[in-house]
Design a protein around this motif. Structure first.
Motif, short mmCIF file in Angstrom:
data_model
loop_
_atom_site.label_atom_id
_atom_site.label_comp_id
_atom_site.label_asym_id
_atom_site.label_seq_id
_atom_site.Cartn_x
_atom_site.Cartn_y
_atom_site.Cartn_z
N ASP A 171 -2.14 6.75 -19.41
CA ASP A 171 -1.71 6.45 -20.78
C ASP A 171 -2.09 5.02 -21.13
OD1 ASP A 171 -0.23 5.72 -23.11
OD2 ASP A 171 1.25 7.28 -22.68
N SER A 172 -2.95 4.85 -22.10
CA SER A 172 -3.46 3.51 -22.43
C SER A 172 -2.42 2.63 -23.10
CB SER A 172 -4.68 3.63 -23.34
OG SER A 172 -4.35 4.31 -24.55
N GLU A 173 -1.42 3.22 -23.75
CA GLU A 173 -0.42 2.43 -24.45
C GLU A 173 0.79 2.12 -23.58
OE1 GLU A 173 0.66 4.22 -28.13
OE2 GLU A 173 -1.37 4.15 -28.95
N ARG A 174 1.25 3.09 -22.80
CA ARG A 174 2.43 2.89 -21.96
C ARG A 174 2.16 3.40 -20.55
NH1 ARG A 174 7.20 6.01 -24.33
NH2 ARG A 174 8.30 4.96 -22.62
N PRO A 175 1.25 2.75 -19.84
CA PRO A 175 0.93 3.25 -18.50
C PRO A 175 2.09 3.06 -17.52
CG PRO A 175 -0.08 1.11 -18.85
CD PRO A 175 0.50 1.53 -20.18
N VAL A 176 2.30 4.05 -16.68
CA VAL A 176 3.24 3.93 -15.58
C VAL A 176 2.43 3.52 -14.36
CG1 VAL A 176 4.88 5.13 -14.09
CG2 VAL A 176 4.77 5.69 -16.53
N ARG A 177 2.80 2.40 -13.77
CA ARG A 177 2.06 1.90 -12.62
C ARG A 177 2.89 2.06 -11.35
NH1 ARG A 177 0.19 -2.24 -16.67
NH2 ARG A 177 -2.01 -1.72 -17.01
N PHE A 178 2.20 2.30 -10.24
CA PHE A 178 2.87 2.60 -8.98
C PHE A 178 2.59 1.52 -7.94
CE2 PHE A 178 2.85 6.58 -11.14
CZ PHE A 178 3.90 7.31 -10.63
N LEU A 179 3.65 1.11 -7.25
CA LEU A 179 3.54 0.19 -6.13
C LEU A 179 4.15 0.89 -4.92
CD1 LEU A 179 3.05 -2.59 -4.79
CD2 LEU A 179 5.30 -3.30 -5.65
N ALA A 180 3.33 1.17 -3.91
CA ALA A 180 3.84 1.81 -2.70
C ALA A 180 4.67 0.82 -1.90
CB ALA A 180 2.68 2.33 -1.84
N VAL B 113 7.53 1.95 5.10
CA VAL B 113 7.63 1.42 6.46
C VAL B 113 6.28 1.52 7.17
CG1 VAL B 113 8.29 3.61 7.53
CG2 VAL B 113 9.06 1.46 8.55
N SER B 114 5.44 2.41 6.71
CA SER B 114 4.15 2.64 7.37
C SER B 114 3.13 1.58 6.99
CB SER B 114 3.60 4.01 6.97
OG SER B 114 2.27 4.17 7.45
N ASP B 115 2.40 1.11 8.00
CA ASP B 115 1.27 0.22 7.74
C ASP B 115 -0.03 0.84 8.26
OD1 ASP B 115 1.61 0.00 10.45
OD2 ASP B 115 1.88 -2.17 10.50
N ILE C 298 -3.75 4.58 -2.51
CA ILE C 298 -4.61 3.79 -3.40
C ILE C 298 -5.65 4.70 -4.05
CG2 ILE C 298 -6.26 1.89 -3.55
CD1 ILE C 298 -3.27 1.13 -3.15
N ARG C 299 -6.21 5.61 -3.28
CA ARG C 299 -7.13 6.59 -3.88
C ARG C 299 -6.40 7.45 -4.91
NH1 ARG C 299 -12.06 6.71 -1.55
NH2 ARG C 299 -12.29 6.13 0.65
N GLY C 300 -5.10 7.66 -4.70
CA GLY C 300 -4.31 8.45 -5.63
C GLY C 300 -3.96 7.73 -6.92
N GLY C 301 -4.15 6.41 -6.95
CA GLY C 301 -3.91 5.67 -8.18
C GLY C 301 -2.88 4.57 -8.12
N ALA C 302 -2.26 4.34 -6.96
CA ALA C 302 -1.29 3.25 -6.85
C ALA C 302 -1.99 1.91 -7.02
CB ALA C 302 -0.58 3.30 -5.50
N ARG C 303 -1.25 0.94 -7.58
CA ARG C 303 -1.83 -0.38 -7.84
C ARG C 303 -1.65 -1.34 -6.68
NH1 ARG C 303 -5.58 -1.07 -11.21
NH2 ARG C 303 -5.04 -3.28 -11.21
N GLY C 304 -0.87 -0.94 -5.69
CA GLY C 304 -0.66 -1.83 -4.56
C GLY C 304 0.15 -1.16 -3.48
N TYR C 305 0.29 -1.88 -2.36
CA TYR C 305 0.99 -1.31 -1.20
C TYR C 305 1.60 -2.47 -0.43
CZ TYR C 305 1.56 2.05 2.71
OH TYR C 305 2.05 2.89 3.67
N VAL C 306 2.92 -2.45 -0.30
CA VAL C 306 3.62 -3.46 0.51
C VAL C 306 4.53 -2.73 1.49
CG1 VAL C 306 3.50 -5.28 -1.23
CG2 VAL C 306 5.45 -3.72 -1.23
N THR C 307 4.80 -3.36 2.61
CA THR C 307 5.67 -2.75 3.60
C THR C 307 7.11 -3.20 3.39
OG1 THR C 307 5.23 -4.52 5.21
CG2 THR C 307 3.82 -2.57 5.29
N LYS C 308 8.03 -2.47 4.02
CA LYS C 308 9.45 -2.69 3.78
C LYS C 308 10.01 -3.95 4.43
CE LYS C 308 10.60 2.14 2.84
NZ LYS C 308 11.34 3.35 3.26
N VAL D 291 -1.71 -5.50 -5.73
CA VAL D 291 -0.91 -6.30 -4.80
C VAL D 291 -0.84 -5.60 -3.44
CG1 VAL D 291 1.36 -7.31 -4.35
CG2 VAL D 291 0.50 -7.19 -6.69
N PHE D 292 -1.13 -6.34 -2.38
CA PHE D 292 -1.08 -5.79 -1.03
C PHE D 292 -0.45 -6.79 -0.08
CE2 PHE D 292 -4.69 -3.80 -3.09
CZ PHE D 292 -4.52 -2.46 -2.78
#
Length: 243
Positions: free
Chosen positions: A102-111, A114-116, A125-135, A155-156
């Protein structure tokens, strides 16, 4: 949440002013994780809206709940666990593709996981998440990461960024490991922690499950891989660079 290495060069949220709350910044967030205690902890850590600027507008524990809550709440950012009942974080991303686009109200994902493991990072990331951080990330850095993802940044956690760069620099698809594919996501998590020398009690605490559940997962892993004990399991995981 106390690992000082989880900054990724980010100036902490305090530097941005009041852990994200200064300047009237606000971000609406949905928490997706199958462990209620973990969601409660994250909510307590980052959900003080006047202080952090983060407003938690929904929670979900599995894929179907996640898609329903995200669709209804339309948050700016979703904190997404990788391993969820119903198909995992990748399935949530697949079913929310239109919301991400959605160009006007995009929902963004940050993983937030616990897994690294490289395959988990690359998959979301291939699925579309914008970043990945561990717990192990600190609360302040998590708030900062949320705002950065809201603004469109990637963000990683520092070590994980290399997985993504290597994966997208290569034109070759990663080889399929049929033995590893026999394991569920949770069994893979337990496998890695066992191979790293964690005791059952430590694994149970880290994954928010009981010691008896850990024992069941270890038995299943040994049976599926046709191994006899944790020493053979450690050698198996090390040979595949899973540790």
């Amino acid at each position: 949440m106390s690992d000082p290495t989880e900054t990724n060069g980010m100036a902490g949220a305090e530097a941005a002013g009041g852990a994200g709350g200064a300047g009237g910044r606000r971000v609406r967030v949905v928490l997706v994780d199958d462990h209620r205690m973990f969601r409660t902890g994250v909510q307590a850590e980052i959900g003080r809206t006047e202080e952090t600027g983060v407003e938690v507008v929904g929670e979900a524990a599995d894929v179907d709940q996640a898609v329903s809550v995200i669709t209804a709440a339309r948050p700016e950012v979703v904190l997404l666990d990788v391993h969820l009942p119903g198909g995992g974080g990748v399935e949530v991303l697949r079913r929310c593709a239109a919301l991400m686009a959605d160009s006007e109200r995009p929902v963004r994902f940050l993983a937030l996981s616990v897994s690294d493991a490289a395959e988990d990072v690359i998959g979301v990331i291939r699925g579309g998440a914008r970043g990945y951080v561990t717990k192990t990330i600190t609360g302040a850095d998590l708030v900062d990461s949320i705002f950065r993802v809201q603004e469109g940044d990637a963000v990683f956690s520092p070590r994980l960024a290399g997985f993504v760069l290597d994966a997208f620099a290569s034109t070759d698809a990663p080889p399929v490991d049929e033995d590893l594919d026999r394991l569920t996501q949770r069994e893979r998590e337990v496998l890695r922690l066992i191979a790293r020398g964690y005791a059952y009690k430590e694994i149970a605490k880290q994954l928010f499950i009981s010691v008896k559940t850990v024992e069941s997962h270890v038995s299943a892993v040994l049976r599926k891989l046709q191994l006899s004990n944790r020493h053979e399991l450690t050698r198996w995981a090390t040979a595949r660079r899973l540790v």
